[in-house]
Design an enzyme around this catalytic site. Structure first.
Site, PDB file in Angstrom:
ATOM      1  N   ARG A  56       0.821  -1.222   0.000  1.00  0.00           N
ATOM      2  CA  ARG A  56       0.000   0.000   0.000  1.00  0.00           C
ATOM      3  C   ARG A  56       0.848   1.262   0.000  1.00  0.00           C
ATOM      4  O   ARG A  56       0.365   2.351  -0.295  1.00  0.00           O
ATOM      5  CB  ARG A  56      -0.963  -0.035   1.212  1.00  0.00           C
ATOM      6  CG  ARG A  56      -1.812   1.205   1.377  1.00  0.00           C
ATOM      7  CD  ARG A  56      -3.080   0.977   2.230  1.00  0.00           C
ATOM      8  NE  ARG A  56      -2.848   0.249   3.447  1.00  0.00           N
ATOM      9  CZ  ARG A  56      -2.327   0.766   4.559  1.00  0.00           C
ATOM     10  NH1 ARG A  56      -1.960   2.033   4.598  1.00  0.00           N
ATOM     11  NH2 ARG A  56      -2.173   0.015   5.629  1.00  0.00           N
ATOM     12  N   TYR A 111     -16.988  13.402 -16.287  1.00  0.00           N
ATOM     13  CA  TYR A 111     -17.543  12.078 -16.008  1.00  0.00           C
ATOM     14  C   TYR A 111     -18.484  12.160 -14.791  1.00  0.00           C
ATOM     15  O   TYR A 111     -18.182  12.840 -13.815  1.00  0.00           O
ATOM     16  CB  TYR A 111     -16.384  11.101 -15.772  1.00  0.00           C
ATOM     17  CG  TYR A 111     -16.824   9.798 -15.163  1.00  0.00           C
ATOM     18  CD1 TYR A 111     -17.813   9.022 -15.773  1.00  0.00           C
ATOM     19  CD2 TYR A 111     -16.275   9.346 -13.972  1.00  0.00           C
ATOM     20  CE1 TYR A 111     -18.240   7.833 -15.201  1.00  0.00           C
ATOM     21  CE2 TYR A 111     -16.689   8.158 -13.395  1.00  0.00           C
ATOM     22  CZ  TYR A 111     -17.676   7.402 -14.016  1.00  0.00           C
ATOM     23  OH  TYR A 111     -18.094   6.242 -13.449  1.00  0.00           O
ATOM     24  N   ASP A 183      -7.889  15.751 -16.557  1.00  0.00           N
ATOM     25  CA  ASP A 183      -8.223  14.340 -16.749  1.00  0.00           C
ATOM     26  C   ASP A 183      -7.996  14.033 -18.227  1.00  0.00           C
ATOM     27  O   ASP A 183      -8.724  14.524 -19.098  1.00  0.00           O
ATOM     28  CB  ASP A 183      -9.688  14.105 -16.345  1.00  0.00           C
ATOM     29  CG  ASP A 183     -10.073  12.633 -16.437  1.00  0.00           C
ATOM     30  OD1 ASP A 183      -9.490  11.911 -17.268  1.00  0.00           O
ATOM     31  OD2 ASP A 183     -10.973  12.219 -15.675  1.00  0.00           O
ATOM     32  N   LYS A 208      -9.452   2.438 -19.018  1.00  0.00           N
ATOM     33  CA  LYS A 208      -9.841   2.750 -20.390  1.00  0.00           C
ATOM     34  C   LYS A 208      -8.697   2.429 -21.349  1.00  0.00           C
ATOM     35  O   LYS A 208      -8.287   1.294 -21.429  1.00  0.00           O
ATOM     36  CB  LYS A 208     -10.289   4.211 -20.452  1.00  0.00           C
ATOM     37  CG  LYS A 208     -11.207   4.620 -19.282  1.00  0.00           C
ATOM     38  CD  LYS A 208     -12.513   3.866 -19.342  1.00  0.00           C
ATOM     39  CE  LYS A 208     -13.430   3.933 -18.133  1.00  0.00           C
ATOM     40  NZ  LYS A 208     -13.218   4.716 -16.999  1.00  0.00           N
TER      41      LYS A 208
HETATM   42  N1  LCS Z   1     -12.329  10.045 -15.764  1.00  0.00           N
HETATM   43  C1  LCS Z   1     -13.068   9.825 -16.867  1.00  0.00           C
HETATM   44  C2  LCS Z   1     -13.006  10.805 -17.999  1.00  0.00           C
HETATM   45  C3  LCS Z   1     -13.880   8.710 -16.952  1.00  0.00           C
HETATM   46  O1  LCS Z   1     -14.599   8.519 -18.060  1.00  0.00           O
HETATM   47  C4  LCS Z   1     -13.923   7.803 -15.852  1.00  0.00           C
HETATM   48  C5  LCS Z   1     -14.794   6.592 -15.872  1.00  0.00           C
HETATM   49  C6  LCS Z   1     -13.149   8.069 -14.720  1.00  0.00           C
HETATM   50  C7  LCS Z   1     -12.350   9.200 -14.717  1.00  0.00           C
HETATM   51  C8  LCS Z   1     -13.131   7.179 -13.533  1.00  0.00           C
HETATM   52  O2  LCS Z   1     -12.337   6.062 -13.791  1.00  0.00           O
HETATM   53  P1  LCS Z   1     -12.529   4.640 -13.075  1.00  0.00           P
HETATM   54  O3  LCS Z   1     -12.579   4.910 -11.609  1.00  0.00           O
HETATM   55  O4  LCS Z   1     -13.805   4.052 -13.577  1.00  0.00           O
HETATM   56  O5  LCS Z   1     -11.297   3.900 -13.463  1.00  0.00           O
HETATM   57  N2  LCS Z   1     -15.709   6.583 -16.910  1.00  0.00           N
HETATM   58  C9  LCS Z   1     -16.637   5.693 -17.110  1.00  0.00           C
HETATM   59  C10 LCS Z   1     -17.594   5.788 -18.149  1.00  0.00           C
HETATM   60  O6  LCS Z   1     -17.716   6.714 -18.928  1.00  0.00           O
HETATM   61  N3  LCS Z   1     -18.337   4.703 -18.131  1.00  0.00           N
HETATM   62  O7  LCS Z   1     -18.029   3.864 -17.086  1.00  0.00           O
HETATM   63  C11 LCS Z   1     -16.920   4.453 -16.356  1.00  0.00           C
END
Ligand code: LCS
Length: 390
Positions: A56, A111, A183, A208
């Site tokens: 951690r 998001y 982001d 992603k």
């Molecule tokens: N930033 C962006 C631009 C995102 O699209 C997402 C998740 C996150 C941060 C968060 O990332 P995660 O914690 O899921 O790794 N976007 C999603 C979407 O558009 N559909 O499902 C998740």
């Protein structure tokens, strides 16, 4: 790894090769803890000296360290941290930079989970939060307050693909004494490098394009050594550490980032042009189209336009529902950035948490459909959408 080597070469080689046995692929150090040679080495490591101690605690394991080194090389940053998700990266960054009484200025199209973190959790901690239209730097300037410490941008933004001027807004943030965070999940460092444009930190969901195959959850933050140092204790204390296997999957995924992103963008442009010419489609949001409101800015600050697009059907929500139910190749799913094409409905799925009145103002209408364009043969993706629209 020399940073003057090409992007593709760095995708493959950066961060690799640090292991005592000469393993060709970076090993998965599947361990919770590390054994010290003696009490003195243990004490030195715990007082900030080099070495690994516990999973951690950054730098976590050598597998994590390899991933962070690779991503830093690609983003052009000095230091980084790996997290269990994009949300964990954002949460840790926010908690590192903000305390009660501080102000966070965020883009209004972001998001849905990020919107929830800012509007629900951070406000409960006594942090002031406001959302502004970051496509207009004048509105950002007007929204800055004396206590603004963090300016958060998403560009291209999820799901309308709005673009903001990262360089100009970073300057404005600095004049106000705030840190500018971008982001970069949609563009990835292949198409956009926010740190070079003037931002102080980049966060990215590795779930992603970084992982790239739709089989992991992870996140990353990249910034100066100083900023990352200030995040290490919050990272250790909040415990949103990336799993070791996930770190390894990201390392493997990144080796083809340059090839995948080029193909994602090629297919997205093909699909965007097809949709724009279709009689049932009202509007297509893709920064590569001349019709996109910030097409010129996108051309200046990005080297390509990515694999995400959204569009509005003439028949609104009902037409969108029929389309999503009628597709055969594309999957109806949230998330994005996978090798296969995913389609979703932001108003009822990823952005359902955003109040309806705000969604409508931002262009996240009930008829908006979002596509994460995969790397299948472009003609097959177009053919699936065509039969769905028919
Ligand atoms: N930033 C962006 C631009 C995102 O699209 C997402 C998740 C996150 C941060 C968060 O990332 P995660 O914690 O899921 O790794 N976007 C999603 C979407 O558009 N559909 O499902 C998740």
């Amino acid at each position: 790894m020399k940073n003057d080597q090409g992007f593709g070469t760095r995708c493959i080689h950066a961060g690799e090769g640090h292991n005592p046995f000469g393993a060709h692929a970076t090993p998965i150090y599947q361990t919770s803890t590390f054994v010290f040679e003696n009490a003195e080495q243990a004490a030195s490591t715990f007082s900030g000296g080099p070495g690994y101690r516990y999973i951690r605690s950054p730098p976590n394991t050598p597998t994590h360290a390899a991933l962070v080194e690779k991503i830093c090389s690609l983003e052009g940053g000095d230091a980084g941290l790996a997290f269990s998700s994009g949300m964990a990266a954002e949460t840790t960054l926010a908690l590192s930079l903000l305390k009660a009484g501080d102000h966070l200025l965020s883009g209004d199209v972001i998001y849905g989970g990020t919107y929830g973190l800012f509007s629900f959790l951070l406000t409960r901690l006594g942090i002031e939060v406001s959302f502004v239209d970051t496509t207009d730097p004048r509105k950002v300037r007007a929204g800055l307050r004396e206590n603004t410490r963090l300016v958060f941008l998403e560009s291209p933004a999820n799901p309308t693909m709005a673009i903001c001027d990262i360089g100009r807004i970073s300057e404005l943030s600095h004049e106000a004494g705030a840190v500018a965070v971008v982001d970069n999940t949609f563009a990835t460092p292949y198409f956009q490098r926010p740190l070079q444009l003037g931002a102080d930190a980049v966060v990215e969901s590795c779930t992603k394009y970084i992982g790239g195959h739709g089989d992991l959850l992870g996140g990353v933050a990249v910034a100066s050594k100083e900023l990352i140092k200030s995040m290490k204790r919050p990272a250790l204390l909040t415990g949103g550490t990336m799993g070791t296997h996930e770190a390894w999957l990201c390392l493997r995924g990144l080796k083809t980032l340059h090839l995948r992103m080029a193909r994602h963008a090629q297919n997205a442009m093909q699909l965007a042009q097809f949709l724009e010419s279709h009689s049932q489609v009202e509007r297509v949001n893709y920064p590569g189209l001349a019709s996109h409101a910030q097409h010129g800015l996108a051309k200046r600050q990005m080297s390509g336009f990515g694999g995400m697009l959204s569009f509005e059907l003439k028949g609104g929500l009902e037409a969108g529902r029929r389309l999503m139910n009628g597709l055969k190749l594309c999957s109806l799913a949230v998330s994005l950035g996978s090798v296969d094409t995913l389609i979703e409905h932001p108003a009822s799925m990823t952005h359902a948490v955003v109040p309806r009145e705000m969604r409508e103002r931002l262009g996240i209408s009930d008829g908006l459909v979002r596509v994460s364009v995969g790397i299948e043969d472009g003609v097959d993706i177009v053919a699936d959408l065509e039969q769905g629209l028919d």
